[in-house]
Scaffold this active site. Structure first.
Site, PDB file in Angstrom:
ATOM      1  N   HIS A 158       0.842  -1.203   0.000  1.00  0.00           N
ATOM      2  CA  HIS A 158       0.000   0.000   0.000  1.00  0.00           C
ATOM      3  C   HIS A 158       0.873   1.247   0.000  1.00  0.00           C
ATOM      4  O   HIS A 158       2.057   1.197   0.339  1.00  0.00           O
ATOM      5  CB  HIS A 158      -0.918   0.031   1.226  1.00  0.00           C
ATOM      6  CG  HIS A 158      -0.169   0.262   2.506  1.00  0.00           C
ATOM      7  ND1 HIS A 158       0.631  -0.697   3.095  1.00  0.00           N
ATOM      8  CD2 HIS A 158      -0.065   1.367   3.303  1.00  0.00           C
ATOM      9  CE1 HIS A 158       1.179  -0.206   4.186  1.00  0.00           C
ATOM     10  NE2 HIS A 158       0.783   1.046   4.335  1.00  0.00           N
TER      11      HIS A 158
ATOM     12  N   ASP B 124       0.761   5.002   1.884  1.00  0.00           N
ATOM     13  CA  ASP B 124       0.067   5.674   2.982  1.00  0.00           C
ATOM     14  C   ASP B 124      -0.752   6.836   2.424  1.00  0.00           C
ATOM     15  O   ASP B 124      -0.243   7.631   1.630  1.00  0.00           O
ATOM     16  CB  ASP B 124       1.067   6.203   4.014  1.00  0.00           C
ATOM     17  CG  ASP B 124       1.815   5.081   4.726  1.00  0.00           C
ATOM     18  OD1 ASP B 124       1.276   3.968   4.809  1.00  0.00           O
ATOM     19  OD2 ASP B 124       2.946   5.337   5.201  1.00  0.00           O
TER      20      ASP B 124
ATOM     21  N   HIS C 119       4.899   0.267  -0.230  1.00  0.00           N
ATOM     22  CA  HIS C 119       5.678  -0.558   0.699  1.00  0.00           C
ATOM     23  C   HIS C 119       4.781  -1.615   1.344  1.00  0.00           C
ATOM     24  O   HIS C 119       3.560  -1.598   1.191  1.00  0.00           O
ATOM     25  CB  HIS C 119       6.325   0.324   1.781  1.00  0.00           C
ATOM     26  CG  HIS C 119       5.338   1.125   2.586  1.00  0.00           C
ATOM     27  ND1 HIS C 119       4.667   2.221   2.082  1.00  0.00           N
ATOM     28  CD2 HIS C 119       4.900   0.995   3.861  1.00  0.00           C
ATOM     29  CE1 HIS C 119       3.876   2.732   2.994  1.00  0.00           C
ATOM     30  NE2 HIS C 119       3.983   1.989   4.084  1.00  0.00           N
TER      31      HIS C 119
ATOM     32  N   ARG D  63       8.217  -8.730  15.769  1.00  0.00           N
ATOM     33  CA  ARG D  63       8.773  -7.469  15.295  1.00  0.00           C
ATOM     34  C   ARG D  63       7.887  -6.330  15.767  1.00  0.00           C
ATOM     35  O   ARG D  63       6.663  -6.479  15.863  1.00  0.00           O
ATOM     36  CB  ARG D  63       8.860  -7.471  13.759  1.00  0.00           C
ATOM     37  CG  ARG D  63       9.318  -6.157  13.147  1.00  0.00           C
ATOM     38  CD  ARG D  63       9.441  -6.259  11.625  1.00  0.00           C
ATOM     39  NE  ARG D  63       9.806  -4.968  11.043  1.00  0.00           N
ATOM     40  CZ  ARG D  63       8.941  -4.132  10.467  1.00  0.00           C
ATOM     41  NH1 ARG D  63       7.664  -4.445  10.383  1.00  0.00           N
ATOM     42  NH2 ARG D  63       9.351  -2.975   9.970  1.00  0.00           N
TER      43      ARG D  63
END
Length: 378
Positions: free
Chosen positions: A243, A245, A299, A309
Site C-alpha cells: 500500500h 500511505d 511498501h 517485530r
C-alpha cells in the site's frame, strides 16, 4: 487498479462477523494458537513472494540542515529529491531525536502488547474511530487481514493540554499515565522533526522553504504502535499488505528484526534496519501537494517465522479541514494540475469508510471526489 468512471468505485467495507468466520484476532493469544493460518489472513501465492535484494539508498544526514550549513543542506536536498522522484523513500540520521526517548517508547510498546487481552480490550478501537487497540484490523476488513496488532492514537498541539497522556489515562487507567507522558514527548519530537523535513522537501522542490512547514504547523497527526507476532507460514501472509500511505509523511523507527520492503523499479527491495536512523516515506497527500512530482512510497511489511517485530510509526497529517493544493510555483512550472483540491478529511473518510489503501488510492479517491462534487469543483 484502474476503474472506469461508471464503475461503482467503493462499496462500503465489509465488516467481519467474528462468530461467522470463527476468527477473533483481538485476542493476542490468537496468533500463537493457530496450527495453520486461517483463510482470512491468506494472500495469493503470487502476491506474497519475498524480496531478496536490499535497497541501497544514500542515508540523508540532517546535521548540516540543523546547523545552518548551506552546502550540506543542498546536498541533503539533492539526495531527498532523487529518492522522492524515484520511489518516495529515504532514511535520516543525526535527526536530533533523543535515542533514549526512542528506546523508552519501544519499552512501553512492548509492555502494552504483553498485557493480558482483557486489559488491552479497555483500549479497543470503537466502530468509526481511528484510535485504540486493534487485532488484525478485523473490525474493518474480512479478507487478507494483516498479521499484527496495533495501538493508534492522535496527536495535535492543544495549548497546555496533553492529548496523548489523556488518551492513555482515559482508556487504560491512571496507571498508564507514564506511558502517556512518554508518547506525548515522542509525538512532539516527531512533530518537530517533521517540520524540519518539510523545509528540506520544499528546498528539494525549489519552492519557498517555509511553504510546507507553515502548512503543517497546526497539523493533527496519527501515532501507531505495531506488533507483528511470529507467523508459522510467512509465505502466505503479510504483516501489512502492499500500500501507499494516504497521509503526507511517515516517520518510522523499526526494531532490528527487519521486514519492511519497498517497491522500486518493479521489484520489492528489503530495508536493512538501522538503530540510529529514522525511516521516512512520502504518502498520497504529499504526492498531491507536490502536484504529482514526488512519488508516494509503495511498501509492505513481511512477517517472520521465529521472531516478533515492532515498529513506531508517526503519520504526519495536516489539520483535517485544510485544503490540499500544491504551491503555485510547481503548477506554473508544469502547466497543469494533476489532482483537484481536496480536504484531508475527505481522503481520510475515503480510506476509513469506502476504500482499503493500496497503490491506487489517490487515483480512485480523485474519481470518487469528482463524482461526488459539482462539475465546477477544481
Amino acid at each position: 487498479m484502474d476503474l472506469g468512471a461508471s464503475t461503482l468505485l467503493c462499496p462500503p467495507l465489509e465488516l467481519t462477523d467474528k462468530k461467522e468466520h470463527g476468527v477473533s484476532p483481538s485476542d493476542s493469544s490468537f496468533f500463537k494458537k493457530q496450527p495453520n493460518i486461517p483463510m482470512e489472513f491468506i494472500w495469493a501465492k503470487g502476491e506474497v513472494g519475498h524480496a531478496h535484494e536490499e535497497l541501497r539508498e544514500p542515508v540523508v544526514d540532517l546535521e548540516g540542515l540543523f546547523s545552518g550549513d548551506e552546502v550540506a543542506t543542498q546536498h541533503a536536498a539533492m539526495l531527498v529529491r532523487s529518492a522522492c522522484l524515484n520511489h518516495g523513500f529515504f532514511q535520516v540520521i543525526n535527526h536530533r531525536v533523543d535515542p533514549h526517548l526512542i528506546t523508552v517508547a519501544h519499552d512501553h510498546m512492548e509492555a502494552f502488547f504483553k498485557l493480558p487481552w482483557s486489559k488491552k480490550l479497555r483500549a479497543q478501537r470503537k466502530p468509526g474511530s481511528l484510535w485504540g487497540y486493534s487485532g488484525a484490523h478485523a473490525d474493518r476488513f474480512s479478507l487478507k487481514l494483516p498479521w499484527k496488532e496495533t495501538l493508534s492514537f492522535g496527536f495535535h498541539e492543544n495549548g497546555s493540554e496533553s492529548v496523548v497522556e489523556d488518551f492513555f489515562k482515559s482508556t487504560l487507567g491512571e496507571e498508564f499515565e507514564q506511558t502517556g507522558l512518554v508518547y506525548q514527548k515522542y509525538c512532539q519530537a516527531m512533530k518537530d522533526l517533521s517540520l524540519v523535513l518539510m523545509e528540506l522537501l520544499a528546498i528539494s522542490l525549489g519552492v519557498d522553504r517555509l511553504h510546507y512547514r507553515k502548512f503543517f504547523e497546526d497539523g493533527s497527526s496519527i501515532m501507531r504502535c505495531n506488533y507483528y507476532p511470529p507467523c508459522q507460514e510467512p509465505g502466505l501472509a503479510f504483516g501489512t499488505g502492499p500500500h501507499c500511505d494516504p497521509t503526507s509523511l511517515t516517520i518510522l523507527h523499526q526494531d532490528q528484526v527487519g521486514g519492511l520492503e519497498v517497491y522500486v523499479n518493479n521489484k520489492w527491495r528489503t530495508i536493512r534496519p538501522r538503530c540510529d536512523a529514522l525511516v521516512i516515506n512520502l504518502g498520497d497527500t504529499f504526492k498531491a501537494l507536490s502536484n504529482g512530482r514526488y512519488k508516494s512510497c509503495l511498501h509492505r511489511a513481511v512477517v517472520n517465522r521465529y521472531k516478533e517485530r515492532r515498529s513506531l510509526v508517526f503519520f504526519v497529517c495536516p489539520r483535517e479541514n485544510k485544503v490540499v493544493t500544491p504551491p503555485q510555483d510547481l503548477v506554473c512550472g508544469e502547466g497543469t494540475r494533476k489532482y483537484p483540491d481536496f480536504k484531508w478529511s475527505d481522503l481520510l473518510e475515503f480510506t476509513q469508510k469506502y476504500y482499503r489503501a493500496d497503490d491506487a488510492t489517490l487515483q480512485n479517491f480523485t474519481k470518487w471526489l469528482l463524482s461526488s462534487n459539482p462539475p465546477n469543483h477544481h
